[in-house]
Design a protein around this motif. Structure first.
Motif, PDB file in Angstrom:
ATOM      1  N   LEU A   1      12.030  20.227   6.109  1.00 36.19           N
ATOM      2  CA  LEU A   1      12.131  20.123   4.810  1.00 36.19           C
ATOM      3  C   LEU A   1      12.023  21.458   4.241  1.00 36.19           C
ATOM      4  O   LEU A   1      12.448  21.930   2.983  1.00 36.19           O
ATOM      5  CB  LEU A   1      11.268  19.160   4.218  1.00 36.19           C
ATOM      6  CG  LEU A   1      11.331  19.005   2.806  1.00 36.19           C
ATOM      7  CD1 LEU A   1      12.531  18.470   2.259  1.00 36.19           C
ATOM      8  CD2 LEU A   1      10.199  17.818   2.498  1.00 36.19           C
ATOM      9  N   CYS A   2      10.613  22.312   4.529  1.00 35.94           N
ATOM     10  CA  CYS A   2      10.334  23.591   3.879  1.00 35.94           C
ATOM     11  C   CYS A   2      11.592  24.556   3.937  1.00 35.94           C
ATOM     12  O   CYS A   2      11.990  25.252   3.143  1.00 35.94           O
ATOM     13  CB  CYS A   2       9.086  23.984   4.410  1.00 35.94           C
ATOM     14  SG  CYS A   2       7.645  23.061   3.957  1.00 35.94           S
ATOM     15  N   ALA A   3      12.113  24.585   5.207  1.00 31.97           N
ATOM     16  CA  ALA A   3      13.456  25.592   5.385  1.00 31.97           C
ATOM     17  C   ALA A   3      14.420  25.018   4.465  1.00 31.97           C
ATOM     18  O   ALA A   3      15.173  25.912   3.746  1.00 31.97           O
ATOM     19  CB  ALA A   3      13.459  25.353   6.968  1.00 31.97           C
ATOM     20  N   ALA A   4      14.652  23.719   4.467  1.00 34.16           N
ATOM     21  CA  ALA A   4      15.778  23.256   3.643  1.00 34.16           C
ATOM     22  C   ALA A   4      15.588  23.661   2.269  1.00 34.16           C
ATOM     23  O   ALA A   4      16.743  23.830   1.565  1.00 34.16           O
ATOM     24  CB  ALA A   4      16.271  21.719   3.879  1.00 34.16           C
ATOM     25  N   LEU A   5      14.488  23.687   1.690  1.00 36.43           N
ATOM     26  CA  LEU A   5      14.303  23.765   0.322  1.00 36.43           C
ATOM     27  C   LEU A   5      14.358  25.290   0.091  1.00 36.43           C
ATOM     28  O   LEU A   5      14.124  25.625  -1.176  1.00 36.43           O
ATOM     29  CB  LEU A   5      13.103  23.192  -0.147  1.00 36.43           C
ATOM     30  CG  LEU A   5      12.971  21.567  -0.251  1.00 36.43           C
ATOM     31  CD1 LEU A   5      11.419  21.030  -0.475  1.00 36.43           C
ATOM     32  CD2 LEU A   5      14.044  21.023  -1.119  1.00 36.43           C
ATOM     33  N   SER A   6      14.366  26.241   0.915  1.00 38.65           N
ATOM     34  CA  SER A   6      14.193  27.522   0.622  1.00 38.65           C
ATOM     35  C   SER A   6      15.476  28.028  -0.139  1.00 38.65           C
ATOM     36  O   SER A   6      16.540  27.296  -0.157  1.00 38.65           O
ATOM     37  CB  SER A   6      14.342  28.288   2.086  1.00 38.65           C
ATOM     38  OG  SER A   6      15.461  28.145   2.681  1.00 38.65           O
ATOM     39  N   VAL A   7      15.683  29.179  -0.642  1.00 41.09           N
ATOM     40  CA  VAL A   7      16.669  29.543  -1.431  1.00 41.09           C
ATOM     41  C   VAL A   7      17.977  29.736  -0.822  1.00 41.09           C
ATOM     42  O   VAL A   7      19.087  29.385  -1.690  1.00 41.09           O
ATOM     43  CB  VAL A   7      16.339  31.162  -1.884  1.00 41.09           C
ATOM     44  CG1 VAL A   7      17.479  31.723  -2.889  1.00 41.09           C
ATOM     45  CG2 VAL A   7      14.995  31.055  -2.764  1.00 41.09           C
ATOM     46  N   ASN A   8      18.204  29.974   0.194  1.00 39.91           N
ATOM     47  CA  ASN A   8      19.581  29.936   1.201  1.00 39.91           C
ATOM     48  C   ASN A   8      20.006  28.675   1.641  1.00 39.91           C
ATOM     49  O   ASN A   8      20.985  28.921   2.308  1.00 39.91           O
ATOM     50  CB  ASN A   8      19.599  31.205   2.261  1.00 39.91           C
ATOM     51  CG  ASN A   8      19.286  32.452   1.516  1.00 39.91           C
ATOM     52  OD1 ASN A   8      19.783  32.768   0.409  1.00 39.91           O
ATOM     53  ND2 ASN A   8      18.464  33.360   2.218  1.00 39.91           N
ATOM     54  N   SER A   9      19.305  27.319   1.619  1.00 40.09           N
ATOM     55  CA  SER A   9      19.806  26.290   2.102  1.00 40.09           C
ATOM     56  C   SER A   9      20.752  25.418   1.182  1.00 40.09           C
ATOM     57  O   SER A   9      20.766  25.797  -0.017  1.00 40.09           O
ATOM     58  CB  SER A   9      18.463  25.532   2.637  1.00 40.09           C
ATOM     59  OG  SER A   9      17.956  25.040   1.434  1.00 40.09           O
ATOM     60  N   SER A  10      21.626  24.813   1.747  1.00 39.01           N
ATOM     61  CA  SER A  10      22.476  23.938   0.816  1.00 39.01           C
ATOM     62  C   SER A  10      21.443  22.488   0.262  1.00 39.01           C
ATOM     63  O   SER A  10      20.616  22.280   1.023  1.00 39.01           O
ATOM     64  CB  SER A  10      23.510  23.321   1.656  1.00 39.01           C
ATOM     65  OG  SER A  10      23.113  22.340   2.579  1.00 39.01           O
ATOM     66  N   PRO A  11      21.796  22.208  -0.832  1.00 42.56           N
ATOM     67  CA  PRO A  11      21.300  21.039  -1.531  1.00 42.56           C
ATOM     68  C   PRO A  11      21.369  19.987  -0.570  1.00 42.56           C
ATOM     69  O   PRO A  11      20.469  19.046  -0.753  1.00 42.56           O
ATOM     70  CB  PRO A  11      22.085  21.080  -2.972  1.00 42.56           C
ATOM     71  CG  PRO A  11      22.673  22.201  -3.034  1.00 42.56           C
ATOM     72  CD  PRO A  11      22.962  22.814  -1.879  1.00 42.56           C
ATOM     73  N   VAL A  12      22.576  19.660   0.155  1.00 43.67           N
ATOM     74  CA  VAL A  12      22.581  18.436   0.707  1.00 43.67           C
ATOM     75  C   VAL A  12      21.788  18.319   2.091  1.00 43.67           C
ATOM     76  O   VAL A  12      21.249  17.274   2.345  1.00 43.67           O
ATOM     77  CB  VAL A  12      24.298  18.333   1.397  1.00 43.67           C
ATOM     78  CG1 VAL A  12      24.520  17.228   2.356  1.00 43.67           C
ATOM     79  CG2 VAL A  12      25.315  18.370   0.202  1.00 43.67           C
ATOM     80  N   HIS A  13      21.537  19.521   2.582  1.00 39.07           N
ATOM     81  CA  HIS A  13      20.519  19.452   3.680  1.00 39.07           C
ATOM     82  C   HIS A  13      19.238  19.393   3.474  1.00 39.07           C
ATOM     83  O   HIS A  13      18.610  18.726   3.772  1.00 39.07           O
ATOM     84  CB  HIS A  13      20.717  21.112   4.326  1.00 39.07           C
ATOM     85  CG  HIS A  13      19.856  21.096   5.780  1.00 39.07           C
ATOM     86  ND1 HIS A  13      20.296  21.935   6.658  1.00 39.07           N
ATOM     87  CD2 HIS A  13      18.900  20.563   6.153  1.00 39.07           C
ATOM     88  CE1 HIS A  13      19.465  21.753   7.823  1.00 39.07           C
ATOM     89  NE2 HIS A  13      18.536  20.869   7.235  1.00 39.07           N
ATOM     90  N   ALA A  14      18.838  20.003   1.968  1.00 35.63           N
ATOM     91  CA  ALA A  14      17.447  19.478   1.642  1.00 35.63           C
ATOM     92  C   ALA A  14      17.422  18.355   1.433  1.00 35.63           C
ATOM     93  O   ALA A  14      16.158  17.781   1.607  1.00 35.63           O
ATOM     94  CB  ALA A  14      17.282  20.460   0.430  1.00 35.63           C
ATOM     95  N   GLU A  15      18.422  17.501   0.651  1.00 29.85           N
ATOM     96  CA  GLU A  15      18.098  16.162   0.529  1.00 29.85           C
ATOM     97  C   GLU A  15      18.003  15.452   1.721  1.00 29.85           C
ATOM     98  O   GLU A  15      16.899  14.278   1.666  1.00 29.85           O
ATOM     99  CB  GLU A  15      19.405  15.764  -0.435  1.00 29.85           C
ATOM    100  CG  GLU A  15      19.500  14.249  -0.880  1.00 29.85           C
ATOM    101  CD  GLU A  15      20.470  13.770  -1.386  1.00 29.85           C
ATOM    102  OE1 GLU A  15      20.847  12.484  -1.435  1.00 29.85           O
ATOM    103  OE2 GLU A  15      21.024  14.584  -2.221  1.00 29.85           O
ATOM    104  N   ALA A  16      18.691  15.794   2.806  1.00 31.75           N
ATOM    105  CA  ALA A  16      18.660  14.975   3.905  1.00 31.75           C
ATOM    106  C   ALA A  16      17.238  15.243   4.726  1.00 31.75           C
ATOM    107  O   ALA A  16      16.748  14.215   5.184  1.00 31.75           O
ATOM    108  CB  ALA A  16      19.767  15.308   4.914  1.00 31.75           C
ATOM    109  N   ALA A  17      16.866  16.476   4.626  1.00 22.73           N
ATOM    110  CA  ALA A  17      15.495  16.813   5.454  1.00 22.73           C
ATOM    111  C   ALA A  17      14.285  16.045   4.446  1.00 22.73           C
ATOM    112  O   ALA A  17      13.493  15.392   5.062  1.00 22.73           O
ATOM    113  CB  ALA A  17      15.237  18.180   5.200  1.00 22.73           C
ATOM    114  N   GLY A  18      14.612  15.919   3.064  1.00 25.71           N
ATOM    115  CA  GLY A  18      13.431  15.315   2.349  1.00 25.71           C
ATOM    116  C   GLY A  18      13.519  13.813   2.492  1.00 25.71           C
ATOM    117  O   GLY A  18      12.369  13.232   2.702  1.00 25.71           O
ATOM    118  N   LEU A  19      14.636  13.429   2.641  1.00 30.18           N
ATOM    119  CA  LEU A  19      14.603  11.836   2.828  1.00 30.18           C
ATOM    120  C   LEU A  19      14.275  11.482   4.366  1.00 30.18           C
ATOM    121  O   LEU A  19      13.472  10.540   4.732  1.00 30.18           O
ATOM    122  CB  LEU A  19      16.160  11.350   2.969  1.00 30.18           C
ATOM    123  CG  LEU A  19      16.453   9.869   3.136  1.00 30.18           C
ATOM    124  CD1 LEU A  19      15.469   8.880   2.181  1.00 30.18           C
ATOM    125  CD2 LEU A  19      17.847   9.541   3.107  1.00 30.18           C
TER     126      LEU A  19
END
Length: 112
Positions: A15-33
């Protein structure tokens, strides 16, 4: 290290990696969920509808204007809360690390 602890750590790191500046919002959403599901947040919450607790979208909307929203929600996640969203209290989540709680708070705030 227990496998559940490792899984929680891995999900938090993801999740921390997914929320970094260079990640996609879709990936961050999936990791958070995924982290929310692993930590049983979804037993009481849903992203879009009220259940035992408020919809996470509603939480994001309510706190979006607060400058301290990430820190505020992190503490609510770790320490629990009562009376903010109705009569059902949110228990303290003592199984979470502060970093996991911060990652969850950041993810929730993306849901508005």
């Amino acid at each position: 290290m227990k496998s559940t602890s490792y899984a929680a750590f891995a999900a938090s790191a993801l999740l921390c990696a997914a929320l970094s500046v260079n990640s996609s919002p879709v990936h961050a959403e999936a990791a958070g969920l995924a982290l929310a599901q692993q930590q049983n947040c979804m037993s009481c919450h849903s992203v879009t509808r009220s259940f035992m607790g408020p919809a996470l979208h509603d939480v994001a909307t309510k706190y979006a204007g607060r400058d301290d929203a990430p820190v505020y929600l992190k503490h609510k996640i770790l320490d629990g809360s009562a009376g903010v969203w109705g009569p059902v209290p949110m228990p303290a989540n003592t199984q979470l690390t502060p970093d996991q709680a911060a990652a969850l708070a950041s993810w929730v705030l993306t849901l508005k």
